[in-house]
Design a protein around this motif. Structure first.
Motif, PDB file in Angstrom:
ATOM      1  N   MET A 284       0.790  -1.274   0.072  1.00 22.32           N
ATOM      2  CA  MET A 284       0.018  -0.145   0.001  1.00 22.32           C
ATOM      3  C   MET A 284       0.957   1.338  -0.110  1.00 22.32           C
ATOM      4  O   MET A 284       0.231   2.227  -0.260  1.00 22.32           O
ATOM      5  N   GLN A 285       1.988   1.209   0.485  1.00 25.76           N
ATOM      6  CA  GLN A 285       2.857   2.421   0.175  1.00 25.76           C
ATOM      7  C   GLN A 285       3.631   2.303  -0.825  1.00 25.76           C
ATOM      8  O   GLN A 285       4.785   3.329  -0.950  1.00 25.76           O
ATOM      9  N   ASN A 286       3.560   1.633  -1.729  1.00 22.06           N
ATOM     10  CA  ASN A 286       4.228   1.706  -3.095  1.00 22.06           C
ATOM     11  C   ASN A 286       5.723   1.475  -2.699  1.00 22.06           C
ATOM     12  O   ASN A 286       6.480   2.408  -3.578  1.00 22.06           O
ATOM     13  N   PRO A 287       6.313   0.489  -2.251  1.00 16.06           N
ATOM     14  CA  PRO A 287       7.819   0.517  -2.105  1.00 16.06           C
ATOM     15  C   PRO A 287       8.283   0.231  -3.490  1.00 16.06           C
ATOM     16  O   PRO A 287       7.735  -0.682  -4.122  1.00 16.06           O
ATOM     17  N   LYS A 288       9.412   0.495  -3.819  1.00 14.04           N
ATOM     18  CA  LYS A 288      10.294   0.101  -5.016  1.00 14.04           C
ATOM     19  C   LYS A 288      11.011  -1.004  -4.479  1.00 14.04           C
ATOM     20  O   LYS A 288      11.431  -1.929  -5.132  1.00 14.04           O
ATOM     21  N   LEU A 289      11.519  -0.999  -3.348  1.00  7.47           N
ATOM     22  CA  LEU A 289      12.266  -2.156  -2.761  1.00  7.47           C
ATOM     23  C   LEU A 289      11.836  -2.872  -1.674  1.00  7.47           C
ATOM     24  O   LEU A 289      11.623  -2.012  -0.522  1.00  7.47           O
ATOM     25  N   LEU A 290      11.521  -4.268  -1.623  1.00  6.47           N
ATOM     26  CA  LEU A 290      11.130  -4.842  -0.478  1.00  6.47           C
ATOM     27  C   LEU A 290      12.010  -5.681   0.137  1.00  6.47           C
ATOM     28  O   LEU A 290      12.590  -6.447  -0.567  1.00  6.47           O
ATOM     29  N   LEU A 291      12.011  -5.439   1.577  1.00  8.00           N
ATOM     30  CA  LEU A 291      13.045  -6.587   2.238  1.00  8.00           C
ATOM     31  C   LEU A 291      12.190  -7.423   3.089  1.00  8.00           C
ATOM     32  O   LEU A 291      11.398  -6.819   3.828  1.00  8.00           O
ATOM     33  N   VAL A 292      12.353  -8.581   2.773  1.00  9.98           N
ATOM     34  CA  VAL A 292      11.340  -9.596   3.359  1.00  9.98           C
ATOM     35  C   VAL A 292      12.138 -10.532   4.287  1.00  9.98           C
ATOM     36  O   VAL A 292      13.043 -11.305   3.718  1.00  9.98           O
ATOM     37  N   ASP A 293      12.017 -10.850   5.660  1.00  7.45           N
ATOM     38  CA  ASP A 293      12.586 -11.557   6.350  1.00  7.45           C
ATOM     39  C   ASP A 293      11.817 -12.891   6.664  1.00  7.45           C
ATOM     40  O   ASP A 293      10.943 -12.883   7.265  1.00  7.45           O
ATOM     41  N   GLU A 294      12.397 -14.080   6.175  1.00  5.26           N
ATOM     42  CA  GLU A 294      11.632 -15.527   6.556  1.00  5.26           C
ATOM     43  C   GLU A 294      10.314 -15.451   6.367  1.00  5.26           C
ATOM     44  O   GLU A 294       9.586 -15.694   7.632  1.00  5.26           O
ATOM     45  N   PRO A 295       9.708 -15.156   5.214  1.00  5.86           N
ATOM     46  CA  PRO A 295       8.048 -15.240   5.237  1.00  5.86           C
ATOM     47  C   PRO A 295       7.549 -16.564   5.542  1.00  5.86           C
ATOM     48  O   PRO A 295       6.386 -16.485   5.936  1.00  5.86           O
ATOM     49  N   VAL A 296       8.217 -17.718   5.028  1.00  4.48           N
ATOM     50  CA  VAL A 296       7.394 -18.971   5.259  1.00  4.48           C
ATOM     51  C   VAL A 296       7.682 -19.809   6.454  1.00  4.48           C
ATOM     52  O   VAL A 296       7.188 -20.799   6.608  1.00  4.48           O
ATOM     53  N   ALA A 297       8.466 -19.206   7.466  1.00  4.46           N
ATOM     54  CA  ALA A 297       8.508 -19.907   8.809  1.00  4.46           C
ATOM     55  C   ALA A 297       7.212 -20.194   9.176  1.00  4.46           C
ATOM     56  O   ALA A 297       6.486 -19.137   9.255  1.00  4.46           O
ATOM     57  N   GLY A 298       7.024 -21.454   9.514  1.00  2.00           N
ATOM     58  CA  GLY A 298       5.722 -21.633  10.140  1.00  2.00           C
ATOM     59  C   GLY A 298       4.625 -21.880   9.320  1.00  2.00           C
ATOM     60  O   GLY A 298       3.380 -21.923   9.618  1.00  2.00           O
ATOM     61  N   MET A 299       4.763 -21.687   8.024  1.00  3.70           N
ATOM     62  CA  MET A 299       3.561 -21.889   6.917  1.00  3.70           C
ATOM     63  C   MET A 299       3.572 -23.271   6.472  1.00  3.70           C
ATOM     64  O   MET A 299       4.404 -24.224   6.619  1.00  3.70           O
ATOM     65  N   THR A 300       2.206 -23.742   6.162  1.00  2.00           N
ATOM     66  CA  THR A 300       2.053 -24.905   5.426  1.00  2.00           C
ATOM     67  C   THR A 300       2.635 -25.220   4.044  1.00  2.00           C
ATOM     68  O   THR A 300       3.061 -23.980   3.578  1.00  2.00           O
ATOM     69  N   HIS A 301       2.671 -26.239   3.364  1.00  3.07           N
ATOM     70  CA  HIS A 301       3.224 -26.322   2.026  1.00  3.07           C
ATOM     71  C   HIS A 301       2.591 -25.684   1.245  1.00  3.07           C
ATOM     72  O   HIS A 301       3.048 -24.893   0.420  1.00  3.07           O
ATOM     73  N   GLN A 302       1.141 -25.613   1.221  1.00  4.03           N
ATOM     74  CA  GLN A 302       0.225 -24.774   0.286  1.00  4.03           C
ATOM     75  C   GLN A 302       0.584 -23.426   0.369  1.00  4.03           C
ATOM     76  O   GLN A 302       0.424 -22.613  -0.329  1.00  4.03           O
ATOM     77  N   GLU A 303       0.837 -23.099   1.672  1.00  2.55           N
ATOM     78  CA  GLU A 303       0.763 -21.361   2.078  1.00  2.55           C
ATOM     79  C   GLU A 303       2.281 -21.024   1.213  1.00  2.55           C
ATOM     80  O   GLU A 303       2.500 -19.974   0.893  1.00  2.55           O
ATOM     81  N   MET A 304       3.304 -22.018   1.536  1.00  5.90           N
ATOM     82  CA  MET A 304       4.382 -21.682   0.974  1.00  5.90           C
ATOM     83  C   MET A 304       4.473 -21.626  -0.445  1.00  5.90           C
ATOM     84  O   MET A 304       5.153 -20.491  -1.164  1.00  5.90           O
TER      85      MET A 304
END
Ligand SMILES: Nc1ncnc2c1ncn2[C@@H]1O[C@H](COP(=O)(O)OP(=O)(O)OP(=O)(O)O)[C@@H](O)[C@H]1O
Length: 276
Positions: free
Chosen positions: A193-213
């Motif tokens: 929503m803040q229209n970033p040009k560069l996104l820094l993403v830290d371990e987004p899939v930790a704790g996710m199911t395989h489908q969510e991954m």
């Protein structure tokens, strides 16, 4: 004008007093194709070199995965990009003309660098829609935002983000009732929503199911191109599934770079990380 109209007019978010407008940073210049330049960066904590002559270049629109053993300096590197930690030496440029080392954390965020931490931090009592609404660029606090009338353009932006993160059907649900994976996507949406040009993403899939991954992989891949993404991740299967350029950090420096297949076969990488 009746009282209700006057109230809404006062709260219109497309009109901001001049003195409230944030100072604009210089224009982002990516004419050479690179959005981030980290050069010869070093930082020590109590004599311990957490980052040691680090050089990293991120192309505009690329999705780069950063891997490395615990303590390799991944979080410290992200902290330097966002202005949370100042390096002892080196340079950090956002495009060719924005010197990150001269800017405060809010100025860096304002210039177009968004960060998503590992744990989702959504407003649990508010709807998915309201969470996105509150994150919109220029939002001025909870009450002012939730009582102000959205313009058609702003509604379209929220709908577009809801579609991107796959939560269109959940838009009126409380964020607290979402699954862990959905909360992570909502938080990515809040960044968008803040229209970033560069996104820094830290371990987004930790704790996710395989489908969510799988869904997260699709989401990040779809965002690349329009955005540049630096992804720190420990889950090797997930990194492999993205099939993007990988940078291996070790003792605060770049140890290897290439595809997952390439870095996996590098004996130095096997020794310090993958062979563990
Ligand atoms: N504020 C600090 N004060 C002292 N030491 C620190 C500080 N921040 C980081 N360090 C040290 O710097 C090194 C790099 O830490 P960092 O958190 O950047 O590594 P990382 O690659 O993100 O590790 P992990 O995968 O475990 O999150 C570690 O040895 C850590 O203990």
């Amino acid at each position: 004008m009746n009282m209700t109209d006057a109230f809404y007019e006062y709260g219109r978010r497309d009109q901001v007093f001049e003195f409230l407008k944030p100072v604009q940073s210089p224009m982002l210049d990516v004419a050479k194709g690179y959005i981030l330049y980290l050069e010869d960066i070093s930082v020590s904590f109590d004599g311990f070199k957490a980052i040691n002559d680090l050089n990293l270049y991120i192309k505009e629109g690329e999705l780069r995965c950063i891997i490395g053993p615990n303590g390799a300096g991944k979080t410290t590197m992200m902290d330097i990009i966002t202005g949370k930690t100042r390096p002892d030496s080196g340079s950090a440029w956002f495009g060719q003309s924005i010197n990150l080392l001269n800017m405060s954390e809010p100025e860096i965020a304002q210039a177009g660098i968004g960060r998503k931490f590992q744990k989702p931090t959504v407003f649990e009592q508010l709807s998915v829609f309201s969470n996105l609404e509150l994150s919109m660029s220029g939002a001025k606090g909870v009450f002012a935002t939730l009582t102000a009338r959205l313009t058609g353009e702003q509604k379209d932006q929220i709908d577009q983000v809801l579609t991107q993160i796959g939560l269109l059907d959940q838009r009126w649900l409380d964020a607290g009732s979402l699954s862990h994976g959905q909360k992570q996507w909502l938080e990515i949406g809040m960044l968008l929503m803040q229209n970033p040009k560069l996104l820094l993403v830290d371990e987004p899939v930790a704790g996710m199911t395989h489908q969510e991954m799988d869904r997260t992989g699709e989401l990040l891949t779809s965002l690349a191109g329009q955005h540049s993404i630096v992804l720190v991740e420990h889950d090797m299967d997930f990194v492999r599934s993205l099939a993007k350029q990988v940078t291996v950090l070790h003792q605060g420096s770049v140890l290897a770079e290439g595809s997952m297949e390439q870095v996996q076969q590098d004996p130095r990488v096997v020794e310090v990380y993958l062979g563990e």
